[in-house]
Every structure is written in C-alpha cells, then in structure tokens.
Write a protein that holds these residues in place. Structure first.
Motif, mmCIF file in Angstrom:
data_model
loop_
_atom_site.group_PDB
_atom_site.id
_atom_site.type_symbol
_atom_site.label_atom_id
_atom_site.label_comp_id
_atom_site.label_asym_id
_atom_site.label_seq_id
_atom_site.Cartn_x
_atom_site.Cartn_y
_atom_site.Cartn_z
ATOM 1 N N ILE A 91 2.161 46.333 38.350
ATOM 2 C CA ILE A 91 2.955 46.487 37.133
ATOM 3 C C ILE A 91 4.141 47.397 37.477
ATOM 4 O O ILE A 91 4.104 48.101 38.493
ATOM 5 N N LEU A 92 5.174 47.378 36.646
ATOM 6 C CA LEU A 92 6.398 48.126 36.955
ATOM 7 C C LEU A 92 6.145 49.611 37.182
ATOM 8 O O LEU A 92 6.865 50.273 37.932
ATOM 9 N N GLU A 93 5.129 50.131 36.502
ATOM 10 C CA GLU A 93 4.861 51.567 36.590
ATOM 11 C C GLU A 93 4.424 51.977 37.996
ATOM 12 O O GLU A 93 4.491 53.158 38.328
ATOM 13 N N LEU A 94 4.016 51.010 38.810
ATOM 14 C CA LEU A 94 3.623 51.372 40.178
ATOM 15 C C LEU A 94 4.853 51.803 40.999
ATOM 16 O O LEU A 94 4.884 52.930 41.506
ATOM 17 N N LYS B 235 -6.641 66.059 37.879
ATOM 18 C CA LYS B 235 -6.041 65.272 36.798
ATOM 19 C C LYS B 235 -6.010 63.795 37.173
ATOM 20 O O LYS B 235 -5.717 63.446 38.326
ATOM 21 N N VAL B 236 -6.299 62.971 36.163
ATOM 22 C CA VAL B 236 -6.134 61.528 36.333
ATOM 23 C C VAL B 236 -5.119 61.075 35.277
ATOM 24 O O VAL B 236 -5.355 61.246 34.072
ATOM 25 N N LEU B 237 -3.993 60.576 35.730
ATOM 26 C CA LEU B 237 -2.978 60.082 34.789
ATOM 27 C C LEU B 237 -3.175 58.577 34.653
ATOM 28 O O LEU B 237 -3.307 57.870 35.658
ATOM 29 N N VAL B 238 -3.208 58.107 33.420
ATOM 30 C CA VAL B 238 -3.527 56.694 33.192
ATOM 31 C C VAL B 238 -2.362 56.002 32.473
ATOM 32 O O VAL B 238 -2.033 56.344 31.332
ATOM 33 N N TRP B 239 -1.748 55.050 33.171
ATOM 34 C CA TRP B 239 -0.730 54.212 32.515
ATOM 35 C C TRP B 239 -1.442 53.186 31.654
ATOM 36 O O TRP B 239 -2.436 52.611 32.098
ATOM 37 N N ILE C 267 -2.438 56.921 44.311
ATOM 38 C CA ILE C 267 -2.079 55.985 43.238
ATOM 39 C C ILE C 267 -2.913 54.720 43.428
ATOM 40 O O ILE C 267 -2.811 54.069 44.467
ATOM 41 N N HIS C 268 -3.739 54.404 42.457
ATOM 42 C CA HIS C 268 -4.606 53.219 42.560
ATOM 43 C C HIS C 268 -4.251 52.320 41.388
ATOM 44 O O HIS C 268 -4.817 52.441 40.311
ATOM 45 N N MET C 269 -3.278 51.463 41.602
ATOM 46 C CA MET C 269 -2.708 50.710 40.476
ATOM 47 C C MET C 269 -2.477 49.239 40.818
ATOM 48 O O MET C 269 -2.294 48.886 41.973
ATOM 49 N N TYR D 150 -3.658 56.051 37.733
ATOM 50 C CA TYR D 150 -4.325 54.777 37.459
ATOM 51 C C TYR D 150 -3.576 53.972 36.405
ATOM 52 O O TYR D 150 -2.632 54.464 35.790
ATOM 53 N N ALA D 151 -4.026 52.749 36.198
ATOM 54 C CA ALA D 151 -3.632 51.977 35.022
ATOM 55 C C ALA D 151 -4.924 51.681 34.287
ATOM 56 O O ALA D 151 -5.978 51.618 34.921
#
Ligand code: PRX
Length: 695
Positions: free
Chosen positions: A154-157, A230-234, A149-151, A197-198
């Motif tokens: 923010i709350l999503e972390l 996969k890269v998930l992006v907030w 997790i490279h974020m 990611y964000a």
C-alpha cells in the motif's frame, strides 16, 4: 562444483541450447537513455572506479565527495567518501520545483470497484514530512536507529520508508507475506524498538488481517531479548475498524490518529554521510539465521539511480510498473529508490496478478498506459498458464520489459516477448541479488541484442569472472559451469552483514581472496554463490544457487531455516529439505523427515510440519511435498546426503551410493517417493501469487 552432502540448484538446472539473437525494436532505440556505443569503454577497467561518478552525478549532494572509492579496509569498501546527502531529498524534494503536480505513485487497489489513487510528488512530500514528524517526535527516533516495517503493498509503505530515510533512520522492511515470527526475529536482530504495521490488506478478494502478526512479532522479539516499545498501525481504511485483533494500550497506535497531531509538520532532511546505512534487507543464506544485508546511502542510491536510467530506461514521462513487492530488494531498488530519484511515475498494485482473472495486469497497463513493465519468470509462467491470449485483448503498448529473480526458460521468454510485449518491447533479463543492490548482468536495452534464457553481458562497470572450485578461471566457451564472481567493488554492493563483519567476509570474500592482507581490490573477488556458464559471446547464463538456498518463485529460502522449523515439531528426529523443479515457481522445497521411535501417525506429523513451517517462516515456504521416511541417507560420518534426496525428488540418477552408511535406504525412499507418489500439499483456490509467492 558439487560438494558432498549439499544440494545445489545448479545440479538440477534445466539445460537448453543457445538461442538466436533478437535485436531491440527501432522504436525503442530511437528514444533510449543509453545509446552511446562507447559506454562500455567509459566504464572499462581503465576508468574504474571514477566511471561511477556518472551515476553519483545523477544525485543532489549536500557536500560533494572527495574520494570515489576507498579500499583501505577490504572488503569493507567505501564509496564517495566525504560526501553527504539525503536519500529522501533526492527522491522527493528535489522534484518539487518542476514536477510537484506529477504522479509519483498511482495506487491500484486489488478490488476493481475501489477507486485508484494518484499520489503527486507534492502530496508525497507532505505525507512523508508528517510521518517523519511522528517518528521523530512521538517515537523519539534518530538517525542511526532501526525500525522494522512489516507491511503489504500500500502507498503507506514507501511513505514510511522515505520518512525513515529523511531522518537517517535505518529501515528494515520485512515482506508482508512473512509470518509475525519471522518479522519478530528480524526486528530483534536489528534491535528495533518500533515496528510499523498495517491493519489489513486485500488479497484474492479477501481482507487479510495483518495486525495479528504484530502481536506475534512483538512476542517473538521479546523472547530474543528485544522489547518492542511501540507498534504503529496504518489503517487500510483510515478511521474504520477492520480489526478483529485488539490494539494493545500503551503500545499500539493508529497512524491516522497520531497524524492528526502532526498536520503540516515539516521535517528538514538530515544530511547523511555517503556511508551511513540506508536500510537493512534480511535474506537467506547457508545458515539457519537470515542475514541483514546493510546498504549504504550514497553508493546504493547512485547505483540504483544510474541503473534505473540506463537499463530500465525510465524517462520522466514514462509510466513504469514493477510488479514486485516492495518487501524484497527488487521493490526497494526498482520501485522506490531508483525510479523516485529519477522523478518517475510508478504503479503500486495491492493484489495478486490474476485477481479477479488473468487479464488484470493488462487492464491496468491499458488504463494507465504503462509503457515499462517489470516482473519475474514465475509471474510470467503463471499469467501464461492462466490466460495465454489475454494480453492481445488489451490496448497497451510496452516499450520495455524486465525479467528478474530466476532463470527464465526460452519458451516462457518467447511468450513474454511475442504476446505480452507484442514484439514491440525490448526485454532485459537482469541478474543480481539482495546483496548487490542493483543489476550485475543485463543487456544494454538499446545497444545489445537479446538472447532468450541468458541474462547477457556484465552491467557497466561490473567485471565478472567464472572460477572453478580450485580458483581457476574458466574462459568463455568452455561449456563448463563454475562459480560466478565479480572481480571489482561497485557502489551498490552491501556494506556488510548487520552486526556480523566476520560472516560477511567469510561468506562473500574468503573463498577466492588472493591475499587477505592486500588493500588492492583486485585481490578480493565477490563470490555470488550462483553457478553460471559463459559462451564465447560473453552472454552469461545463470544456472542457480550453489549453496543451501532454494529460489522459490524468485524468492530466497534457506534450506536450513526450513529444516530448523521442522525440527521444532516434537515427533521429528531428522529433517532434510531439498529443491524440486516446479512448473510455475521454478523450484519448491520438498521436506524429508525421519520420526522418533514409536511414532506411527505420519499424516498428522506431516500436517504439523506444514503448519509449523508456515508459522515460523511464512506461507511462501510451504513445501511441495513432505515425505516421512524410515531413515535419511547418510555418509559414514553421519552427514545427511541431501543431494541424493534431491535426485530422487527430481527423478534424476542418484549416482553411486555404495559408500553410504545406509545404502539400502536410497532404493526404499526412491520406491516410496516415485512409486507411491508424493504426499502433495494441496494448494487452495485462493493460492494465487504476486511474483508467485504463496499466501
Ligand atoms: O540465483 C540468483 C537468482 O536469484 C538470486 C538472488 O535472489 P534475491 O537476493 O532474492 O534477489 C532477487 C532479485 C534480484 C540469485 O543469486 N536470480 C536473480 N536474478 C536472476 C537469477 N537467476 C537467473 N536469472 C536472473 N535474471
């Protein structure tokens, strides 16, 4: 203590005299969680290891453990063996009965015009479940898999971390300010096939594009042989396109879009063995390769919960603000896991402390009536410099404040106490490390007096010792520095270095192990790699690292990592990195390089070095200066004498250099550096920091 060829920050430690005791304010003592004067006795060696039941009993276990400490395979200690639990359940679900409508987090965006957001425990539960469903059903992840997790903040972390914990997925959070390359290397080491990611975040009033880092990370992991599937992006603003970096089809997915398919999903928390790894946290050590500190579920969670309660003094009705970044161990232990396990309300602030001005933290404190405040000496120094009288303008009242991450000089401590704390707050100076999970030395806030500049006595159930290089114990009051070690295991200690048991033993236990065959924990002191002195009153004073680690603004950077980055610049023949004292950040790296024959444009190489270091590690590693010198001082066997370069950069005595292979170079470098003045790297106006780090 010094070893030839090495630079130790203890060598340039700032020495100060013993300070007066200051007693905790009566108002604090009256309400504190830990007021029992016999706590030390309860946690004394006589009661070890059973004393740590007290912390484990603060958690909800699916199955209670049968053995508190298993020492059968030292130094791979096992805590609370036989027990099973889920960390996410302990941090979220178990609070719903009584506190579902209580704020778990209050998110404060950097912009003062964007509204703040209060996330209740109920909503945290809902969102964590939905994300867990994405991880399980869309990504096919299971307990034991790793996710990087490279974020940013923010709350999503924390939501993403808790979703991992719910499924027993091992999260590896990489500090958002690290480069894509750094994240990719860590993802490869942990064999993550999913990265999260964000798209961007706000810092110093600007939107920082972060998704580009994901592309670099995937490429870099690929070079290391790890495919990121996969890269998930907030999205910082769900549904809105902020990106200039395109999404890669079939690899990159927006979380807000994926989540539409998992609305109201419920994912049962997976009951994990107490010893199952909860997360990895990469940190710098003596070699160029960062090591993945592997933390266990049961022991870690018990330790951070117990220490959050007793030393951070968190009560359910408090408003707690730890200004660290969740991407570091402080954030994991004392923003996410410890406080949430206690059902706390925490502030999460996105931006830098002095945006748009030095009054910002105190406005946040006033607005939300924060009463527990936790930060680093670098942030305190910076806020003091930018606005020494700002705190008095705001109507907030802290009962408790923490300083962590680096030694704090008494003058800075006093400003923190007098001005920030308004003489109403108790201060704890907590000494610990990424490896140790939680606090090792600190005062007990209601029971022990404070002493500016000293961390204090050992935490409950921790038995430190100071050894000299030969393994002889240095008794209190000797006025000699030595290597601080912890004689016993404790539940928060890391399990091992990810995939590298040998390095774990070598780095932390080999030095002072009394008998490698012994299964008695007393034979296995933990070597912390910090220098310390112990006055007669038992209040440890930490001087700094004794290995090749530079503590920049409370963050660890390996000199070898920076040197390796420099050596990738084509014209560089040799590089040495040393720590130099910095007024705000405590220490900063300074780079010395010798160029290959025939290269004359030093300035161009200097710029290349800075860019390379920033790209390979992150802006946090930006050097204070780069010196292009004709040659580096070396021993006859060819070892670079970093200590001499550190002495020059810190205007200290270089000592006897006559035994060097090239003694004449020392004076030449000294004149160049001290006479002509260093090539100081410019800091831009946007260069403001959370915890002091550079963008
Ligand atoms: O040198 C010590 C210093 O920070 C190092 C650990 O860094 P890290 O693993 O990044 O963890 C930082 C958060 C705990 C230690 O080896 N350090 C940490 N806390 C203190 C400190 N030095 C002096 N006083 C402290 N309170």
């Amino acid at each position: 203590m010094a070893t030839v060829g090495r630079t130790q920050t203890t060598d340039i430690a700032v020495h100060w005299k013993e300070e007066e005791y200051i007693h905790p304010p009566a108002g604090f003592v009256g309400q504190a969680n830990l007021v029992d004067p016999v706590a030390d006795e309860r946690f004394s060696e006589k009661h070890f290891p059973e004393c740590f039941r007290e912390y484990a009993d603060m958690l909800s276990w699916d199955r209670y453990w049968h053995t508190t400490l298993d020492t059968s395979t030292p130094p791979f200690w096992k805590w609370f063996s036989g027990g099973t639990l889920n960390a996410c359940y302990n941090c979220v679900d178990r609070h719903l009965d009584r506190h579902k409508n209580k704020a778990a987090f209050i998110f404060v965006p950097e912009s003062e015009t964007e509204p703040t957001y209060t996330l209740t425990y109920q909503e945290l539960f809902t969102r964590v479940n939905e994300v867990a469903a994405v991880l399980r059903d869309f990504c096919g992840l299971h307990a034991g898999d790793r996710v990087t997790i490279h974020m940013p903040m923010i709350l999503e972390l924390p939501i993403t971390m808790l979703a991992c914990a719910r499924l027993g997925i091992i999260h590896s959070v990489v500090f958002g300010g690290f480069s894509g390359e750094a994240a990719g290397l860590r993802a490869a080491d942990s064999e993550s096939r999913v990265m999260i990611y964000a798209d961007g975040y706000y810092r110093n009033g600007k939107l920082v594009e972060h998704k580009a880092s994901a592309d670099l990370a995937v490429e870099c992991a690929g070079h290391e042989g790890q495919k990121i599937e996969k890269v998930l992006v907030w999205r910082r603003h769900p549904g809105q396109e902020l990106l200039t970096t395109p999404m890669v089809q079939g690899r990159d997915y927006y979380m807000d879009e994926l989540l539409k398919g998992y609305k109201r999903a419920k994912v049962a928390p997976v009951s994990m063995d107490a010893e199952a790894p909860l997360f990895l946290m990469y940190t710098s050590g003596t070699t160029g390769k960062p090591k993945g500190c592997q933390h266990r579920t049961g022991g870690y969670l018990a330790y951070v919960t117990g220490t959050s309660k007793y030393y951070q003094d968190i009560h359910p009705e408090d408003v707690y603000w730890c200004m660290a970044d969740i991407g570091w161990i402080t954030g994991h232990s004392y923003i996410v896991y410890g406080p949430l396990a206690l059902g706390a309300t925490s502030i999460i602030y996105e931006g830098v402390p002095n945006y748009p001005d030095a009054g910002r933290p105190w406005r946040i404190a006033e607005r939300f009536d924060v009463n527990i405040f936790h930060t680093s000496p670098t942030a305190i120094r910076m806020l003091r410099k930018a606005g020494p009288n700002e705190p008095v303008k705001y109507d907030y009242h802290f009962k408790h404040m923490t300083t962590v991450g680096e030694p704090i000089e008494p003058e800075t401590w006093r400003w923190y106490y007098d001005v920030v704390g308004k003489r109403e707050a108790v201060i704890v100076d907590t000494w610990w490390q990424t490896e140790t999970g939680g606090f090792l030395c600190t005062t007990k806030p209601a029971l022990d007096p404070m002493k500016a500049g000293s961390t204090g006595p050992a935490a409950l159930g921790i038995y430190p010792v100071i050894y000299d290089e030969a393994g002889k114990e240095l008794p209190p009051g000797l006025e000699r520095a030595g290597n601080i070690c912890i004689r016993n295991p404790w539940p928060g200690i890391m399990q091992t270095i990810w995939k590298d048991n040998d390095r774990f033993v070598r780095q932390y236990y080999q030095k002072y192990c009394k008998d490698p065959k012994s299964t008695d924990w007393r034979d296995w002191p933990y070597f912390a790699a910090d220098g310390a002195v112990l006055p007669p009153d038992g209040y440890y004073r930490i001087l700094g690292r004794v290995d090749d680690v530079i503590n920049v603004a409370g963050h660890r950077l390996g000199t070898k990592e920076i040197e390796s980055a420099c050596l990738t610049v084509p014209h560089v023949a040799e590089a040495a990195v040393v720590p130099v004292v910095d007024e705000i950040k405590g220490r900063m790296p300074v780079i010395y390089v010798a160029l290959k024959p025939g290269v004359s444009d030093g300035r161009q190489v200097t710029d290349q070095i800075v860019t390379t270091v920033e790209t390979m590690i992150g802006k946090i590693a930006r050097p204070k200066a780069v010196h292009v010198v004709p040659d580096l001082p070396k021993t006859r066997s060819g070892k670079i004498m970093r200590r001499i370069l550190a002495a020059i950069s810190n205007t200290m005595d270089t000592g006897d250099v006559t035994t060097l292979a090239n003694p004449e170079i020392v004076e030449q470098i000294r004149q160049q550096v001290q006479g002509e003045g260093p090539v100081v790297m410019q800091e831009g106006p946007e260069d403001v920091k959370r915890f002091g780090e550079q963008e």
